[in-house]
Motif scaffolding. Structure first.
Motif, PDB file in Angstrom:
ATOM      1  N   ALA A   1      -4.112  10.630   8.367  1.00 57.83           N
ATOM      2  CA  ALA A   1      -4.841   9.617   7.626  1.00 57.83           C
ATOM      3  C   ALA A   1      -3.964   9.111   6.501  1.00 57.83           C
ATOM      4  O   ALA A   1      -3.210   9.872   5.906  1.00 57.83           O
ATOM      5  N   SER A   2      -4.069   7.834   6.226  1.00 58.13           N
ATOM      6  CA  SER A   2      -3.226   7.282   5.173  1.00 58.13           C
ATOM      7  C   SER A   2      -3.889   6.075   4.523  1.00 58.13           C
ATOM      8  O   SER A   2      -4.598   5.323   5.179  1.00 58.13           O
ATOM      9  N   ALA A   3      -3.666   5.926   3.226  1.00 61.27           N
ATOM     10  CA  ALA A   3      -4.144   4.745   2.512  1.00 61.27           C
ATOM     11  C   ALA A   3      -2.919   3.951   2.099  1.00 61.27           C
ATOM     12  O   ALA A   3      -1.980   4.493   1.531  1.00 61.27           O
TER      13      ALA A   3
ATOM     14  N   TYR B   1      -1.529   0.579   0.044  1.00 66.23           N
ATOM     15  CA  TYR B   1      -1.822  -0.511  -0.874  1.00 66.23           C
ATOM     16  C   TYR B   1      -0.697  -1.526  -0.779  1.00 66.23           C
ATOM     17  O   TYR B   1       0.444  -1.225  -1.077  1.00 66.23           O
TER      18      TYR B   1
ATOM     19  N   ALA C   1      -6.654   7.674  10.942  1.00 67.19           N
ATOM     20  CA  ALA C   1      -7.443   6.766  10.132  1.00 67.19           C
ATOM     21  C   ALA C   1      -6.515   6.093   9.146  1.00 67.19           C
ATOM     22  O   ALA C   1      -5.594   6.710   8.618  1.00 67.19           O
ATOM     23  N   VAL C   2      -6.771   4.816   8.894  1.00 71.53           N
ATOM     24  CA  VAL C   2      -5.907   4.114   7.952  1.00 71.53           C
ATOM     25  C   VAL C   2      -6.750   3.176   7.093  1.00 71.53           C
ATOM     26  O   VAL C   2      -7.695   2.559   7.582  1.00 71.53           O
ATOM     27  N   LYS C   3      -6.450   3.140   5.787  1.00 67.66           N
ATOM     28  CA  LYS C   3      -7.126   2.209   4.891  1.00 67.66           C
ATOM     29  C   LYS C   3      -6.058   1.277   4.346  1.00 67.66           C
ATOM     30  O   LYS C   3      -5.072   1.750   3.792  1.00 67.66           O
TER      31      LYS C   3
ATOM     32  N   TYR D   1      -5.275  -1.836   1.748  1.00 67.48           N
ATOM     33  CA  TYR D   1      -5.791  -2.589   0.620  1.00 67.48           C
ATOM     34  C   TYR D   1      -4.938  -3.832   0.400  1.00 67.48           C
ATOM     35  O   TYR D   1      -3.749  -3.730   0.120  1.00 67.48           O
TER      36      TYR D   1
ATOM     37  N   GLU E   1      -9.844   0.654   7.903  1.00 66.14           N
ATOM     38  CA  GLU E   1     -10.659  -0.057   6.930  1.00 66.14           C
ATOM     39  C   GLU E   1      -9.745  -1.059   6.258  1.00 66.14           C
ATOM     40  O   GLU E   1      -8.697  -0.693   5.745  1.00 66.14           O
TER      41      GLU E   1
ATOM     42  N   GLU F   1       1.028   6.338  -6.596  1.00 67.51           N
ATOM     43  CA  GLU F   1       1.402   6.531  -5.200  1.00 67.51           C
ATOM     44  C   GLU F   1       2.779   5.896  -4.957  1.00 67.51           C
ATOM     45  O   GLU F   1       3.124   4.901  -5.580  1.00 67.51           O
TER      46      GLU F   1
ATOM     47  N   GLU G   1       5.745   3.909  -2.985  1.00 70.33           N
ATOM     48  CA  GLU G   1       5.900   2.842  -2.021  1.00 70.33           C
ATOM     49  C   GLU G   1       7.374   2.538  -1.929  1.00 70.33           C
ATOM     50  O   GLU G   1       7.959   2.010  -2.855  1.00 70.33           O
TER      51      GLU G   1
ATOM     52  N   ASN H   1       3.867   3.276  -7.627  1.00 67.02           N
ATOM     53  CA  ASN H   1       2.822   2.397  -8.133  1.00 67.02           C
ATOM     54  C   ASN H   1       1.797   3.181  -8.917  1.00 67.02           C
ATOM     55  O   ASN H   1       1.378   4.256  -8.482  1.00 67.02           O
TER      56      ASN H   1
ATOM     57  N   HIS I   1      -2.029   2.923 -10.272  1.00 64.42           N
ATOM     58  CA  HIS I   1      -3.218   2.112 -10.047  1.00 64.42           C
ATOM     59  C   HIS I   1      -4.240   2.306 -11.138  1.00 64.42           C
ATOM     60  O   HIS I   1      -4.616   3.441 -11.460  1.00 64.42           O
TER      61      HIS I   1
ATOM     62  N   SER J   1      -7.551  14.996   6.406  1.00 65.12           N
ATOM     63  CA  SER J   1      -7.504  14.797   4.961  1.00 65.12           C
ATOM     64  C   SER J   1      -8.878  14.447   4.410  1.00 65.12           C
ATOM     65  O   SER J   1      -9.682  13.802   5.079  1.00 65.12           O
TER      66      SER J   1
ATOM     67  N   LYS K   1      -9.486   4.195  -2.967  1.00 75.49           N
ATOM     68  CA  LYS K   1      -9.638   5.579  -2.520  1.00 75.49           C
ATOM     69  C   LYS K   1      -8.272   6.157  -2.174  1.00 75.49           C
ATOM     70  O   LYS K   1      -7.343   5.419  -1.859  1.00 75.49           O
ATOM     71  N   VAL K   2      -8.166   7.481  -2.222  1.00 71.07           N
ATOM     72  CA  VAL K   2      -6.933   8.115  -1.762  1.00 71.07           C
ATOM     73  C   VAL K   2      -7.269   9.301  -0.858  1.00 71.07           C
ATOM     74  O   VAL K   2      -8.385   9.813  -0.890  1.00 71.07           O
ATOM     75  N   TYR K   3      -6.286   9.713  -0.083  1.00 76.10           N
ATOM     76  CA  TYR K   3      -6.461  10.860   0.787  1.00 76.10           C
ATOM     77  C   TYR K   3      -5.861  12.104   0.158  1.00 76.10           C
ATOM     78  O   TYR K   3      -4.771  12.067  -0.400  1.00 76.10           O
TER      79      TYR K   3
END
Lengths: 226, 150
Positions: A128-130, A132, A149-151, A153, A176, B60, B62, B67, B69, B116, B127-129
């Motif tokens: 899973a990873s978010a 931005y 799963a991936v979010k 932004y 998402e 986080e 990148e 970054n 937030h 996670s 949100k974060v994992y």
């Protein structure tokens, strides 16, 4: 898509003709509903073969086996064993042939360099990873997600031209997408047992457009406007 | 833990912690007192920002930079995550290979046994994992949260 319409149009015309033929007394050995299902499943089979969609091929073959269980004397393996076999086969073939999909079928998938910051690549497998995205001249996002799963932004991203493209290649995954309220989303994704939902849609002052393309299987995409 | 403040004109300002042995709670208090005045410079579009660390929800990575937030904005910082881990106050904690979050702003944690967990922050959709490895440590830290609440 013209091709699709012609295909399904022909199917329905054929189905209508068969109803009449059946009532006129011909083709009475095969029941009416069996005939319908057969033609429907054969149509899906042909369509899946053209698109090389393993899920469609296997499940339509399983469906045909169920319809003709008696004639083929295969009652032992219908209905559940054959359906479960189709599910496992589908998962397996997807795992094996995922790369084949990418290179052969979809010329849209860019293997572009990391230098160009207008193109963002997101690759998630079994996790899973978010992510931005903050680039100021967004052109394209390539999302490849399998069993994960991936979010994503996009609230802090800016689009260079009028629109940006998000290309999906997902199997058994959930995504998402958080998209600014004043962007519109256009959906051109090829879905197979998958769904795309939108939340908080409040379309006012549309400035930019996001175009969704690619293929998703047994997955879900949720678009949340913020 | 008892807190005693000894006010005397002849006293020199000094903080003495009396304990049986050093526990993680004691080291937390120690770090809290040491680092409460740290300030980091944040960058965005060629502008330098001097923000309170309490406003930052999480850091986080990148590609080449990190970054930071806030509720509805993102800034860059020149430090790497491992450097931040050393200099940030105790309310910040590493929760995955690429994220350090501020426990003061956690609204909820969606715990997952298999993969996670998802952390939601107050008043924002961000949100974060949290990876499975760090989840337990995060839970323990949250139970000691009273030390960081203001």
């Amino acid at each position: 898509m013209k091709g699709k319409n012609i295909f399904w149009g022909l199917f329905f015309v054929l189905a209508g003709a068969l109803v009449l033929v059946n009532q006129l007394g011909l083709f009475t050995e095969i029941g009416l509903f069996s005939l319908f299902f057969t033609i429907f499943l054969v149509a899906i089979l042909i369509k899946s073969t053209v698109h090389i969609s393993f899920t469609g091929i296997l499940f339509s073959i399983a469906g045909l086996c169920i319809v003709y269980a008696e004639t083929l004397h295969i009652e032992n393996i219908t209905p559940w064993p054959v359906l479960i076999a189709a599910l496992f086969g589908s998962i397996g073939l997807h795992c094996i042939f995922n790369n084949h999909h990418k290179h052969h079928h979809d010329k849209e998938f860019d293997h572009e360099s990391i230098d160009s910051d207008g193109i963002v690549n997101v690759d998630v497998s079994f996790g899973a990873s978010a992510k931005y995205i903050n680039t100021k001249n967004l052109e394209k996002v390539n999302i490849s997600c399998n069993f994960g799963a991936v979010k994503i932004y996009l609230d802090n991203a800016s689009i260079k031209n009028d629109n940006a493209v998000i290309y999906f290649n997902m199997s058994f995954a959930g995504a998402e997408l958080y998209i600014p309220k004043n962007w519109r989303v256009e959906n051109n994704i090829d879905t197979s047992l998958a769904g795309i939902d939108e939340k908080n849609l409040n379309a006012k002052d549309i400035e930019k457009t996001i175009i969704l393309t690619g293929k998703i299987n047994l997955s879900g995409i949720e678009i949340i406007y913020i | 833990m008892k807190i005693r403040i000894d006010i005397d004109e002849n006293n020199v300002d000094e903080i003495i912690i009396k304990c049986k042995k050093i526990t993680s709670e004691i080291t937390d208090i120690q770090n809290l007192l040491k680092n409460s005045n740290k300030k980091i410079i944040f960058y965005k579009d060629n502008v330098e920002y001097y923000l309170e660390l309490s406003n930052i929800l999480f850091f986080e990575t990148e590609d080449n930079f990190v970054n930071a937030h806030t509720r509805d904005n993102v800034f860059q910082t020149k430090y790497k995550l491992y450097e931040l881990e050393k200099i940030l106050p105790n309310s910040f904690m590493r929760v995955s290979k690429s994220t350090i979050l501020n426990v003061q702003h956690i609204y909820s944690i969606n715990h997952s046994i298999t993969s996670s967990s998802v952390v939601e922050f107050t008043n924002t959709y961000k949100k974060v994992y949290v990876s499975r490895l760090y989840y337990k440590i995060l839970k323990e830290k949250l139970e000691r949260r009273f030390l960081y609440e203001r």
